[in-house]
Design a protein around this motif. Structure first.
Motif, PDB file in Angstrom:
ATOM      1  N   ASN A   1      -5.361 -17.600   3.070  1.00  0.00           N
ATOM      2  CA  ASN A   1      -5.772 -17.815   1.676  1.00  0.00           C
ATOM      3  C   ASN A   1      -6.733 -18.975   1.532  1.00  0.00           C
ATOM      4  OD1 ASN A   1      -2.494 -17.032   1.480  1.00  0.00           O
ATOM      5  ND2 ASN A   1      -3.902 -15.771   0.321  1.00  0.00           N
TER       6      ASN A   1
ATOM      7  N   LYS B   1      -3.488  -3.231  11.754  1.00  0.00           N
ATOM      8  CA  LYS B   1      -2.931  -1.924  11.417  1.00  0.00           C
ATOM      9  C   LYS B   1      -4.009  -0.873  11.348  1.00  0.00           C
ATOM     10  CE  LYS B   1       1.487  -1.832  10.920  1.00  0.00           C
ATOM     11  NZ  LYS B   1       2.074  -2.654   9.867  1.00  0.00           N
TER      12      LYS B   1
ATOM     13  N   MET C   1      -3.354  -9.658   4.565  1.00  0.00           N
ATOM     14  CA  MET C   1      -2.454  -8.858   3.740  1.00  0.00           C
ATOM     15  C   MET C   1      -2.873  -7.396   3.746  1.00  0.00           C
ATOM     16  SD  MET C   1      -0.378 -11.183   2.910  1.00  0.00           S
ATOM     17  CE  MET C   1       0.685 -10.345   1.722  1.00  0.00           C
ATOM     18  N   SER C   2      -4.142  -7.127   4.015  1.00  0.00           N
ATOM     19  CA  SER C   2      -4.555  -5.722   4.124  1.00  0.00           C
ATOM     20  C   SER C   2      -5.323  -5.537   5.433  1.00  0.00           C
ATOM     21  CB  SER C   2      -5.379  -5.285   2.914  1.00  0.00           C
ATOM     22  OG  SER C   2      -6.541  -6.027   2.807  1.00  0.00           O
ATOM     23  N   PRO C   3      -5.213  -4.349   6.030  1.00  0.00           N
ATOM     24  CA  PRO C   3      -5.799  -4.116   7.346  1.00  0.00           C
ATOM     25  C   PRO C   3      -7.296  -4.451   7.408  1.00  0.00           C
ATOM     26  CG  PRO C   3      -4.360  -2.294   6.748  1.00  0.00           C
ATOM     27  CD  PRO C   3      -4.498  -3.160   5.527  1.00  0.00           C
ATOM     28  N   ALA C   4      -7.726  -5.026   8.509  1.00  0.00           N
ATOM     29  CA  ALA C   4      -9.135  -5.392   8.699  1.00  0.00           C
ATOM     30  C   ALA C   4     -10.048  -4.185   8.551  1.00  0.00           C
ATOM     31  CB  ALA C   4      -9.328  -6.027  10.074  1.00  0.00           C
TER      32      ALA C   4
ATOM     33  N   GLY D   1       2.332 -12.785  -2.583  1.00  0.00           N
ATOM     34  CA  GLY D   1       1.508 -12.355  -1.462  1.00  0.00           C
ATOM     35  C   GLY D   1       0.539 -13.424  -0.979  1.00  0.00           C
ATOM     36  N   VAL D   2       0.921 -14.687  -1.109  1.00  0.00           N
ATOM     37  CA  VAL D   2       0.064 -15.783  -0.630  1.00  0.00           C
ATOM     38  C   VAL D   2       0.897 -16.837   0.103  1.00  0.00           C
ATOM     39  CG1 VAL D   2      -1.602 -15.507  -2.511  1.00  0.00           C
ATOM     40  CG2 VAL D   2       0.270 -17.145  -2.763  1.00  0.00           C
ATOM     41  N   PHE D   3       0.224 -17.621   0.935  1.00  0.00           N
ATOM     42  CA  PHE D   3       0.866 -18.740   1.613  1.00  0.00           C
ATOM     43  C   PHE D   3       0.701 -19.998   0.757  1.00  0.00           C
ATOM     44  CE2 PHE D   3       2.074 -17.413   5.965  1.00  0.00           C
ATOM     45  CZ  PHE D   3       1.733 -16.073   5.855  1.00  0.00           C
TER      46      PHE D   3
ATOM     47  N   THR E   1      -0.413  -6.689  10.193  1.00  0.00           N
ATOM     48  CA  THR E   1      -1.197  -5.843   9.300  1.00  0.00           C
ATOM     49  C   THR E   1      -2.687  -5.883   9.612  1.00  0.00           C
ATOM     50  OG1 THR E   1       0.388  -6.070   7.512  1.00  0.00           O
ATOM     51  CG2 THR E   1      -1.848  -5.499   6.879  1.00  0.00           C
TER      52      THR E   1
ATOM     53  N   GLU F   1     -12.147 -11.644  -2.423  1.00  0.00           N
ATOM     54  CA  GLU F   1     -11.771 -10.813  -1.275  1.00  0.00           C
ATOM     55  C   GLU F   1     -10.948 -11.631  -0.266  1.00  0.00           C
ATOM     56  OE1 GLU F   1     -14.966  -8.612   0.986  1.00  0.00           O
ATOM     57  OE2 GLU F   1     -13.751  -6.978   0.203  1.00  0.00           O
ATOM     58  N   GLY F   2     -11.244 -12.927  -0.170  1.00  0.00           N
ATOM     59  CA  GLY F   2     -10.488 -13.801   0.724  1.00  0.00           C
ATOM     60  C   GLY F   2      -9.148 -14.208   0.129  1.00  0.00           C
ATOM     61  N   ASN F   3      -8.938 -13.816  -1.121  1.00  0.00           N
ATOM     62  CA  ASN F   3      -7.664 -14.070  -1.796  1.00  0.00           C
ATOM     63  C   ASN F   3      -7.301 -15.560  -1.742  1.00  0.00           C
ATOM     64  OD1 ASN F   3      -5.451 -13.209  -3.239  1.00  0.00           O
ATOM     65  ND2 ASN F   3      -4.240 -12.672  -1.423  1.00  0.00           N
ATOM     66  N   VAL F   4      -8.278 -16.414  -2.007  1.00  0.00           N
ATOM     67  CA  VAL F   4      -8.070 -17.855  -1.832  1.00  0.00           C
ATOM     68  C   VAL F   4      -7.199 -18.427  -2.944  1.00  0.00           C
ATOM     69  CG1 VAL F   4     -10.331 -18.047  -0.726  1.00  0.00           C
ATOM     70  CG2 VAL F   4     -10.075 -18.703  -3.129  1.00  0.00           C
TER      71      VAL F   4
ATOM     72  N   SER G   1     -10.738  -6.099   2.348  1.00  0.00           N
ATOM     73  CA  SER G   1      -9.670  -6.732   3.116  1.00  0.00           C
ATOM     74  C   SER G   1      -9.922  -8.219   3.179  1.00  0.00           C
ATOM     75  CB  SER G   1      -9.634  -6.156   4.539  1.00  0.00           C
ATOM     76  OG  SER G   1      -8.815  -6.945   5.378  1.00  0.00           O
ATOM     77  N   ASP G   2      -8.833  -8.985   3.234  1.00  0.00           N
ATOM     78  CA  ASP G   2      -8.963 -10.427   3.414  1.00  0.00           C
ATOM     79  C   ASP G   2      -9.175 -10.804   4.883  1.00  0.00           C
ATOM     80  OD1 ASP G   2      -6.398  -9.380   3.756  1.00  0.00           O
ATOM     81  OD2 ASP G   2      -5.391 -11.264   3.290  1.00  0.00           O
TER      82      ASP G   2
ATOM     83  N   ASP H   1       4.567 -11.800   7.830  1.00  0.00           N
ATOM     84  CA  ASP H   1       5.967 -11.981   7.408  1.00  0.00           C
ATOM     85  C   ASP H   1       6.715 -13.044   8.210  1.00  0.00           C
ATOM     86  OD1 ASP H   1       6.304 -10.233   5.173  1.00  0.00           O
ATOM     87  OD2 ASP H   1       6.034  -8.568   6.551  1.00  0.00           O
TER      88      ASP H   1
ATOM     89  N   VAL I   1       6.372 -14.321  -0.861  1.00  0.00           N
ATOM     90  CA  VAL I   1       6.312 -12.860  -0.702  1.00  0.00           C
ATOM     91  C   VAL I   1       5.941 -12.171  -2.012  1.00  0.00           C
ATOM     92  CG1 VAL I   1       7.647 -10.798  -0.093  1.00  0.00           C
ATOM     93  CG2 VAL I   1       7.952 -12.910   1.205  1.00  0.00           C
TER      94      VAL I   1
ATOM     95  N   TYR J   1       0.812  -1.212   0.000  1.00  0.00           N
ATOM     96  CA  TYR J   1       0.000   0.000   0.000  1.00  0.00           C
ATOM     97  C   TYR J   1       0.842   1.257   0.000  1.00  0.00           C
ATOM     98  CZ  TYR J   1      -3.599  -3.286   0.944  1.00  0.00           C
ATOM     99  OH  TYR J   1      -4.432  -4.341   0.854  1.00  0.00           O
TER     100      TYR J   1
ATOM    101  N   ASN K   1     -10.432 -14.406   6.524  1.00  0.00           N
ATOM    102  CA  ASN K   1      -9.430 -15.214   7.225  1.00  0.00           C
ATOM    103  C   ASN K   1      -9.850 -15.560   8.652  1.00  0.00           C
ATOM    104  OD1 ASN K   1      -7.943 -15.128   4.923  1.00  0.00           O
ATOM    105  ND2 ASN K   1      -6.442 -13.629   5.647  1.00  0.00           N
TER     106      ASN K   1
END
Lengths: 162, 162, 162, 162
Positions: free
Chosen positions: D139, D14, D106-109, D155-157, D11, C36-39, D114-115, D83, D152, B23, D119
């Motif tokens: 994810n 955040k 990955m993005s603030p609640a 941006g996913v596990f 995050t 949105e859950g980036n699954v 936001s995810d 991270d 990284v 961001y 999650n």
């Protein structure tokens, strides 16, 4: 400044209806929109009717006319279905000493993505700055009743003389 | 009608910043707000600076003045931090032949609950209906620069003579 | 891992219906929830039917049973109306070698405030960690079909024991 | 069933920080997520620390370990920066008689998109159905600490095997 919100129904107020649903009663989300906008002006909301605008009759428009004509406050926002919004705006056109802004939305205000919050806010900005008269506020534009048409195919309001 | 959106920064544009975050760059969500409002007018957006309004200097205000004064379009919305929005509005007050509406928000536009979409839409309604001049649109109200103050405690803008 | 989403209708899929509306067709917002859950898991969605669960007949439940029983993938989430979700879960109970999680919502997924995104995500967490069998995931709880009832008055699912 | 939510920062928690902002204090929006999900299980939330996960030290991980190891309840969800989530999960791996699910976002609640809500809900579905152990839920997947890595770039596990 005080703004009085009238509703005559339309998509903006549409709610999911189902015999066993708790959404039977159409609680307005106008309050939620105004709260999120953190507004500080005085306001009040009144229901005239809750109809699809295609079902509105001449008598219904008389009822709307009378309600707004008799309203003691000067700043009026009328939420209304989009299909015959122009017809109603023309009927209201002879109201004197008031600023009346009609608005509505293409998708219900209750939807997670809707043009309703934008349209309400845009109408609020317009109603307090316009001279007396009747106007339509849709798609981020302010129209006079005799210079606007709903383009049904595109789903937007357009001025006749663009 | 064309509306030109200028930004000078402020909370409305605040984004979460973090060295490893995606961001970092402040992509504006103005586009998202206009898309949700399904707007049909022509528009353009320009960044003058991205500063906390408390950090704005006289020179920054000169830069803002010059940018807007030289802008060929008549309808301008300037997003700006709330803390010194009134100061900037007064500085811009001598701009001629334009309608300039300053707005901003108390919480970032990117937040799930924010006054930003409302304020942008309200400013859009106002900018196209007001006579030439400089105005502040906050909390659903339209103010002139010499009759408004930010009530820091309440977090709202108020007119001096209410 | 692959998850197959089946829908049998219900409130979660309810959409505003109106002869002139562009919402006639019930495009699912499942895709939006997953985005949105980036699954990152593989997934697919299939419509069995789109009915109020109060209108489901024994034959409809046979159709649902056959569809899921014949599904080659092991992880199944079935969205379903809440009123007879328990009945359908019991009917599906003899399906072997699969994890079937039924879920739904009290308000339509398309609403700006809805329990649907939460319920879908909770079911996704459960379906991949549970042993083979049929389950109901509602109100953040995972139930077996013989130990759950919908408390209509409170609008929540409860276990019989506890 | 009772779920205890611990946070170690990251995050997901955040918030926009600014000396004059009313967002200084990081009120969690966990409550809002649970309310929207209309959850009926018992729950409690506890703050261990509020740190970027890159700043977590071995001592911080000892503190997290001790807090969760001493927690009398069996179902634990720990929100944590992404991270070094895997590092902390490995450190917690010897905790016995508990199900501990780490999640984050990955993005603030607090962001409008936001995810985080997904999650949290996915972790709730998993924590009550998994056997004792430590897991990562990101994810839409459930991973064990020794078979997961944060990609990284994407941006996913991801699982190491698969």
């Amino acid at each position: 400044m005080k703004i009085v919100f009238y509703t005559a129904g339309g998509t903006i107020d549409k709610i999911y209806f189902d015999a066993k649903s708790k959404y039977e009663v159409g609680e307005s989300i106008l309050g939620e929109i105004l709260r999120e906008g953190n507004v500080v002006f005085e306001h009040e909301s009144k229901v005239i009717m809750q109809k699809d605008s295609l079902d509105l009759t001449d008598e219904d428009r008389d009822t709307i006319f009378t309600a707004i004509d008799n309203e003691p406050n000067r700043h009026i926002i009328l939420t209304h279905g989009t299909d015959t919004m122009v017809t109603t705006a023309k009927r209201l056109n002879e109201i004197r000493n008031k600023v009346v802004v009609l608005t509505g939305s293409m998708s219900p205000a209750r939807f997670r993505s809707s043009d309703a919050p934008f349209n309400i806010a845009c109408a609020i900005g317009a109603v307090q700055t316009l001279p007396d008269g009747v106007y339509i506020s849709m798609n981020g534009r302010i129209f006079t009743p005799d210079n606007v048409v709903k383009n049904v195919e595109k789903g937007v309001f357009e001025s006749l003389s663009s």
